[in-house]
Design an enzyme around this catalytic site. Structure first.
Site, mmCIF file in Angstrom:
data_model
loop_
_atom_site.group_PDB
_atom_site.id
_atom_site.type_symbol
_atom_site.label_atom_id
_atom_site.label_comp_id
_atom_site.label_asym_id
_atom_site.label_seq_id
_atom_site.Cartn_x
_atom_site.Cartn_y
_atom_site.Cartn_z
ATOM 1 N N ARG A 1 -50.352 7.740 -59.562
ATOM 2 C CA ARG A 1 -49.131 7.360 -60.294
ATOM 3 C C ARG A 1 -49.466 6.400 -61.434
ATOM 4 O O ARG A 1 -48.957 6.537 -62.548
ATOM 5 C CB ARG A 1 -48.152 6.711 -59.312
ATOM 6 C CG ARG A 1 -46.782 6.466 -59.845
ATOM 7 C CD ARG A 1 -45.878 5.922 -58.767
ATOM 8 N NE ARG A 1 -45.605 6.940 -57.748
ATOM 9 C CZ ARG A 1 -44.863 6.722 -56.675
ATOM 10 N NH1 ARG A 1 -44.333 5.542 -56.446
ATOM 11 N NH2 ARG A 1 -44.644 7.700 -55.816
ATOM 12 N N CYS B 1 -49.226 7.361 -50.434
ATOM 13 C CA CYS B 1 -50.404 6.671 -49.913
ATOM 14 C C CYS B 1 -51.075 5.903 -51.053
ATOM 15 O O CYS B 1 -50.599 5.917 -52.193
ATOM 16 C CB CYS B 1 -51.375 7.694 -49.303
ATOM 17 S SG CYS B 1 -52.111 8.813 -50.518
#
Length: 173
Positions: free
Chosen positions: A47, A40
């Site tokens: 990340r 999402c």
């Protein structure tokens, strides 16, 4: 404390920082491309924060004896870890809403700056396809964002320990 302070000036310490973040990002890519868990928007931002920690390690790795590179590495490390922790906590709140769950959601646009549209440059890595409130994976009773709260907290704790060791060792002759 002195040993930790000296270790912070070695390439191994910065390599360990960079490799640990890289491994966590590779695990995220494994979840995405092998286990087919769609990331999402919050996952993508987490990340990016992890990549920031990896780049902090690379900066320090260039020349760990240089005070300027160490300061840049420390700064990026702390900023990325704090942002990652902030995003992970908000992600957990979306998965486990305590307020009105009808108003808690995330969009599909990662809102990268126009000068760095990562979702267009590398869509396999940075394009969100999942929903933030969906729990797709658990380990030992914790969801992925909950584990990321732990990971980013550990990065911050290590940063604090390294900085404290540097400050205390600098005071002693």
């Amino acid at each position: 404390m002195r040993a930790l302070s000296l270790f912070a000036e070695t390439r191994w310490s910065w390599l360990l920082l960079a490799v640990s973040a890289l491994v966590l990002d590779l695990v995220a890519l494994y979840f995405q491309h092998v286990m087919l868990l769609e990331p999402c928007v919050k996952c993508i931002h987490e990340r990016v924060a992890m990549f920031g920690i990896m780049f902090a390690g690379i900066i320090g790795l260039l020349n760990p004896k240089s005070i300027y590179l160490r300061i840049a590495g420390y700064g990026l490390w702390l900023y990325s870890a704090i942002e990652g922790l902030r995003i992970a906590i908000s992600h957990v709140k979306l998965q486990f809403p305590s307020d009105n769950p009808f108003f808690d959601s995330c969009g599909m646009d990662p809102e990268f700056p126009s000068w760095a549209p990562l979702d267009y440059w590398l869509p396999e890595i940075f394009m969100p396809r999942g929903m933030c409130d969906e729990v797709q994976w658990e380990f030992l009773g914790y969801t992925m964002p909950q584990w990321l709260v732990v990971c980013f907290s550990v990065y911050i704790a290590i940063w604090l320990a390294v900085i404290a060791s540097r400050l205390f060792s600098a005071r002693k002759p």
